[in-house]
Design a protein around this motif. Structure first.
Motif, PDB file in Angstrom:
ATOM      1  N   ASP A 267       0.872  -1.178   0.000  1.00  0.00           N
ATOM      2  CA  ASP A 267       0.000   0.000   0.000  1.00  0.00           C
ATOM      3  C   ASP A 267       0.906   1.223   0.000  1.00  0.00           C
ATOM      4  O   ASP A 267       1.943   1.237   0.656  1.00  0.00           O
ATOM      5  CB  ASP A 267      -0.932   0.001   1.211  1.00  0.00           C
ATOM      6  CG  ASP A 267      -1.963   1.110   1.118  1.00  0.00           C
ATOM      7  OD1 ASP A 267      -2.391   1.426  -0.004  1.00  0.00           O
ATOM      8  OD2 ASP A 267      -2.353   1.666   2.167  1.00  0.00           O
ATOM      9  N   LYS A 268       0.491   2.251  -0.747  1.00  0.00           N
ATOM     10  CA  LYS A 268       1.289   3.461  -0.873  1.00  0.00           C
ATOM     11  C   LYS A 268       0.445   4.678  -0.537  1.00  0.00           C
ATOM     12  O   LYS A 268      -0.779   4.675  -0.721  1.00  0.00           O
ATOM     13  CB  LYS A 268       1.852   3.591  -2.298  1.00  0.00           C
ATOM     14  CG  LYS A 268       2.774   2.452  -2.710  1.00  0.00           C
ATOM     15  CD  LYS A 268       3.268   2.628  -4.131  1.00  0.00           C
ATOM     16  CE  LYS A 268       4.195   1.488  -4.543  1.00  0.00           C
ATOM     17  NZ  LYS A 268       4.682   1.631  -5.937  1.00  0.00           N
ATOM     18  N   ALA A 269       1.120   5.721  -0.030  1.00  0.00           N
ATOM     19  CA  ALA A 269       0.442   6.972   0.287  1.00  0.00           C
ATOM     20  C   ALA A 269       1.382   8.131  -0.043  1.00  0.00           C
ATOM     21  O   ALA A 269       2.509   8.162   0.455  1.00  0.00           O
ATOM     22  CB  ALA A 269       0.032   7.016   1.754  1.00  0.00           C
ATOM     23  N   PRO A 270       0.939   9.090  -0.881  1.00  0.00           N
ATOM     24  CA  PRO A 270       1.796  10.241  -1.207  1.00  0.00           C
ATOM     25  C   PRO A 270       1.649  11.346  -0.169  1.00  0.00           C
ATOM     26  O   PRO A 270       0.583  11.539   0.431  1.00  0.00           O
ATOM     27  CB  PRO A 270       1.258  10.685  -2.568  1.00  0.00           C
ATOM     28  CG  PRO A 270      -0.190  10.293  -2.542  1.00  0.00           C
ATOM     29  CD  PRO A 270      -0.291   9.048  -1.695  1.00  0.00           C
ATOM     30  N   LEU A 271       2.715  12.093   0.048  1.00  0.00           N
ATOM     31  CA  LEU A 271       2.739  13.213   0.982  1.00  0.00           C
ATOM     32  C   LEU A 271       3.460  14.371   0.282  1.00  0.00           C
ATOM     33  O   LEU A 271       4.644  14.259  -0.034  1.00  0.00           O
ATOM     34  CB  LEU A 271       3.463  12.821   2.277  1.00  0.00           C
ATOM     35  CG  LEU A 271       3.879  13.946   3.219  1.00  0.00           C
ATOM     36  CD1 LEU A 271       2.652  14.684   3.709  1.00  0.00           C
ATOM     37  CD2 LEU A 271       4.671  13.400   4.392  1.00  0.00           C
ATOM     38  N   THR A 272       2.736  15.475   0.042  1.00  0.00           N
ATOM     39  CA  THR A 272       3.316  16.635  -0.634  1.00  0.00           C
ATOM     40  C   THR A 272       3.809  17.622   0.412  1.00  0.00           C
ATOM     41  O   THR A 272       3.031  18.119   1.227  1.00  0.00           O
ATOM     42  CB  THR A 272       2.277  17.302  -1.547  1.00  0.00           C
ATOM     43  OG1 THR A 272       1.787  16.341  -2.487  1.00  0.00           O
ATOM     44  CG2 THR A 272       2.897  18.466  -2.295  1.00  0.00           C
ATOM     45  N   LEU A 273       5.099  17.905   0.374  1.00  0.00           N
ATOM     46  CA  LEU A 273       5.738  18.806   1.335  1.00  0.00           C
ATOM     47  C   LEU A 273       6.206  20.051   0.590  1.00  0.00           C
ATOM     48  O   LEU A 273       6.888  19.954  -0.435  1.00  0.00           O
ATOM     49  CB  LEU A 273       6.919  18.107   2.007  1.00  0.00           C
ATOM     50  CG  LEU A 273       7.604  18.834   3.163  1.00  0.00           C
ATOM     51  CD1 LEU A 273       6.620  19.047   4.302  1.00  0.00           C
ATOM     52  CD2 LEU A 273       8.801  18.035   3.657  1.00  0.00           C
ATOM     53  N   GLN A 274       5.821  21.229   1.109  1.00  0.00           N
ATOM     54  CA  GLN A 274       6.191  22.490   0.478  1.00  0.00           C
ATOM     55  C   GLN A 274       6.867  23.383   1.512  1.00  0.00           C
ATOM     56  O   GLN A 274       6.261  23.752   2.519  1.00  0.00           O
ATOM     57  CB  GLN A 274       4.957  23.188  -0.106  1.00  0.00           C
ATOM     58  CG  GLN A 274       5.284  24.470  -0.852  1.00  0.00           C
ATOM     59  CD  GLN A 274       4.044  25.083  -1.474  1.00  0.00           C
ATOM     60  OE1 GLN A 274       2.936  24.616  -1.274  1.00  0.00           O
ATOM     61  NE2 GLN A 274       4.221  26.145  -2.241  1.00  0.00           N
ATOM     62  N   ILE A 275       8.132  23.740   1.275  1.00  0.00           N
ATOM     63  CA  ILE A 275       8.889  24.607   2.175  1.00  0.00           C
ATOM     64  C   ILE A 275       8.918  25.993   1.548  1.00  0.00           C
ATOM     65  O   ILE A 275       9.395  26.160   0.411  1.00  0.00           O
ATOM     66  CB  ILE A 275      10.327  24.071   2.384  1.00  0.00           C
ATOM     67  CG1 ILE A 275      10.277  22.578   2.771  1.00  0.00           C
ATOM     68  CG2 ILE A 275      11.032  24.872   3.456  1.00  0.00           C
ATOM     69  CD1 ILE A 275       9.503  22.280   4.027  1.00  0.00           C
ATOM     70  N   VAL A 276       8.416  27.014   2.267  1.00  0.00           N
ATOM     71  CA  VAL A 276       8.261  28.351   1.704  1.00  0.00           C
ATOM     72  C   VAL A 276       9.052  29.357   2.526  1.00  0.00           C
ATOM     73  O   VAL A 276       9.435  29.092   3.672  1.00  0.00           O
ATOM     74  CB  VAL A 276       6.773  28.757   1.649  1.00  0.00           C
ATOM     75  CG1 VAL A 276       5.981  27.783   0.800  1.00  0.00           C
ATOM     76  CG2 VAL A 276       6.170  28.814   3.055  1.00  0.00           C
ATOM     77  N   GLU A 277       9.275  30.549   1.935  1.00  0.00           N
ATOM     78  CA  GLU A 277       9.941  31.658   2.614  1.00  0.00           C
ATOM     79  C   GLU A 277       9.462  32.963   2.008  1.00  0.00           C
ATOM     80  O   GLU A 277       8.624  32.969   1.084  1.00  0.00           O
ATOM     81  CB  GLU A 277      11.460  31.530   2.491  1.00  0.00           C
ATOM     82  CG  GLU A 277      11.979  31.567   1.064  1.00  0.00           C
ATOM     83  CD  GLU A 277      13.481  31.428   0.995  1.00  0.00           C
ATOM     84  OE1 GLU A 277      14.137  31.631   2.033  1.00  0.00           O
ATOM     85  OE2 GLU A 277      14.006  31.129  -0.092  1.00  0.00           O
ATOM     86  N   LEU A 278       9.980  34.109   2.515  1.00  0.00           N
ATOM     87  CA  LEU A 278       9.559  35.408   2.006  1.00  0.00           C
ATOM     88  C   LEU A 278       9.941  35.540   0.536  1.00  0.00           C
ATOM     89  O   LEU A 278      10.981  35.047   0.103  1.00  0.00           O
ATOM     90  CB  LEU A 278      10.217  36.524   2.817  1.00  0.00           C
ATOM     91  CG  LEU A 278       9.780  36.652   4.282  1.00  0.00           C
ATOM     92  CD1 LEU A 278      10.598  37.723   4.973  1.00  0.00           C
ATOM     93  CD2 LEU A 278       8.298  36.976   4.373  1.00  0.00           C
ATOM     94  N   PRO A 279       9.098  36.237  -0.257  1.00  0.00           N
ATOM     95  CA  PRO A 279       9.412  36.389  -1.684  1.00  0.00           C
ATOM     96  C   PRO A 279      10.452  37.485  -1.915  1.00  0.00           C
ATOM     97  O   PRO A 279      10.789  38.259  -1.017  1.00  0.00           O
ATOM     98  CB  PRO A 279       8.062  36.768  -2.283  1.00  0.00           C
ATOM     99  CG  PRO A 279       7.396  37.541  -1.179  1.00  0.00           C
ATOM    100  CD  PRO A 279       7.826  36.875   0.102  1.00  0.00           C
ATOM    101  N   GLY A 280      10.955  37.536  -3.125  1.00  0.00           N
ATOM    102  CA  GLY A 280      11.812  38.633  -3.528  1.00  0.00           C
ATOM    103  C   GLY A 280      10.984  39.815  -3.992  1.00  0.00           C
ATOM    104  O   GLY A 280       9.758  39.736  -4.135  1.00  0.00           O
TER     105      GLY A 280
END
Length: 494
Positions: A267-280
């Motif tokens: 069995d498989k499960a996807p996990l979407t990870l998004q690392i963000v910071e202040l824009p330019g």
């Protein structure tokens, strides 16, 4: 299945004595039988003469009563018989080293009852049956322990009583000694089913539970490739797997996939990870047009969006004379804007900040050109006269006033000053320069000077001085600050 208690053993029934007497043949007359021919059984029946009595005479012997009738021999008890075979043998559970079986007691037990059961096993393909229990098993459930993983065993059960072992009951097929497989399943928490957003530098510690039997094999991938173990740590137990990143970076963003596998099932499960910071900041900004009291601005999207979408822009203006920036538009979504209500005769410049989920960009894009607001409809011709010199030494238009405050209550000292060029303001306490002491907050806007003393203590009282200085001179003004102790009620003292 629970076993029935064995029946109570019963002794065989005896025929009544009366029937035995009827069945016995009539004895011959005593006179006709010689004394030697008398049956041995009759001898004990003859009564011995009591003590003190005279022995009977020989003549009286012929008149004695006949001997008692003879009894037939007691029939032997019925032979012991074994029980019938146990029934309903099946596998209750199994793992890598043991097999648990259950059965029901025989249908026919017999008068001698049931002593117990013997469990026998042999490897598939042989007939080398061996008992696995030293003592007879009383219950109808048994755990066959200490077996080798992967062996195929044939199992049978025999009931035993006084008549010997019964016929065996066997499992229809050989049993593989291996834990029963339970399909694996990843129990992804609800908050991880959508995109998981974290800031740069955050610690990430995500626990994903799963089920499966035996213990599933857990594996992770990122964007279809193996994980970088220097950046991402994985710790797995029998029930869950933990994804741990000590300090998140933007490169840690991606689609992570967790896979649990048991035998041929997974069995498989996807996990979407998004690392963000202040824009330019925006890539560029320019003044597109100026008319009346309005200025049209245009800008382009930033080159670096902070790894998340841009949610808006903030536009600010500054008068060339003062140089102070004021916000005119916030959370603005378009790439062009019109700034209105500008003051005639002033020259302005503008700047634009980007904004995303993390906040507003640290830097801004500033217009290279400036925009001067001219008076419409009238051409102004300045008179030809000598320029007046507005230079002036500093002068306080409002002096400091003596003040009293209470310990722990913040207070503020105010005064106003004018001068050209703008004088430099310096605050002193007891003739000592305050400087950047965080206890004090110094503000001077449009000639209004203030000194805020945050939560003064007993030693913050004294003489405070404000000095204004420019190229044409300097001037000071002072006041006295008294810090009093708070009044404590008599009840609080006690």
């Amino acid at each position: 299945m629970p076993s029935k208690p064995p029946p109570i053993k019963k002794a065989p029934k005896k025929e009544p004595a009366k029937k035995e007497e009827e069945a016995a043949p009539e004895p011959a007359p005593a006179e006709a039988a010689p004394a030697e021919a008398a049956p041995a059984e009759a001898a004990p029946a003859e009564a011995a003469p009591a003590e003190g009595e005279a022995a009977p005479a020989e003549g009286e012997a012929a008149a004695a009563p006949p001997a008692e009738e003879a009894k037939p021999p007691t029939p032997p008890p019925p032979a012991d018989e074994p029980t019938s075979a146990p029934v309903d043998l099946f596998i209750e559970d199994k793992n890598d080293t043991s097999v648990t079986i259950m059965w029901s007691q025989p249908e026919n037990i017999g008068p001698t009852g049931l002593d117990g059961y013997t469990i026998e096993v042999c490897k598939d393909g042989t007939e080398d049956w061996k008992a696995v229990n030293e003592d007879l098993q009383k219950s109808c459930r048994y755990i066959i322990k200490n077996q080798t993983t992967g062996d195929r065993l044939k199992i049978r059960v025999v009931a035993v009583n006084a008549g010997g072992p019964s016929a065996p009951v066997c499992l229809p097929e050989a049993v593989m000694v291996k834990e029963v497989a339970d399909r694996p399943k990843v129990r992804l928490p609800r908050f991880l089913r959508q995109r998981y957003v974290a800031h740069v530098g955050d610690k990430i510690n995500l626990t994903i539970p799963f089920t499966g039997k035996p213990k599933p094999v857990v594996s992770w991938t990122k964007n279809g490739e193996a994980l970088d173990t220097k950046r991402v740590n994985i710790r797995s137990s029998d029930r869950d797997s933990i994804l741990f990143i000590r300090s998140a970076e933007r490169d840690d963003s991606g689609v992570y996939e967790m896979c649990v596998k048991v035998d041929d099932f997974d069995d498989k499960a996807p996990l979407t990870l998004q690392i963000v910071e202040l824009p330019g900041p925006p890539a560029s900004v320019k003044i597109a047009d100026t008319w009346g009291f309005n200025v049209a601005l245009e800008w382009t999207v930033p080159k670096d969006n902070g790894n998340t979408e841009i949610t808006g822009y903030m536009i600010q203006k500054a008068d060339k004379k003062t140089g102070d920036w004021f916000t005119v538009l916030e959370h603005y979504h378009r790439l062009n804007a019109t700034v209105s209500d500008l003051i005639m005769g002033n020259t302005y410049k503008f700047r634009v900040f980007s904004e995303n989920k993390c906040g507003i960009s640290e830097d801004a894009a500033v217009t290279k050109d400036e925009s001067k607001i001219l008076k419409t409809g009238i051409e102004y011709k300045p008179p030809d006269y000598k320029e007046h010199n507005f230079s002036e030494a500093p002068k306080f238009t409002t002096n400091l006033s003596d003040k009293a405050t209470t310990v722990g209550y913040s207070t503020k000292l105010l005064c106003s000053v004018r001068g050209c060029p703008r004088p430099k303001i310096q605050w002193m306490k007891n003739q000592m320069i305050i400087g950047d002491d965080p206890k004090f907050r110094q503000i001077c806007v449009q000639g209004i000077c203030s000194l805020e003393i945050r939560k003064p203590g007993n030693f913050d009282g004294g003489v405070y001085t404000c000095k204004a200085k420019n190229d044409h001179g300097e001037v000071t003004v002072s006041c006295k600050l008294e810090v009093k102790q708070p009044i404590v009620a008599e009840a609080d003292k006690k």
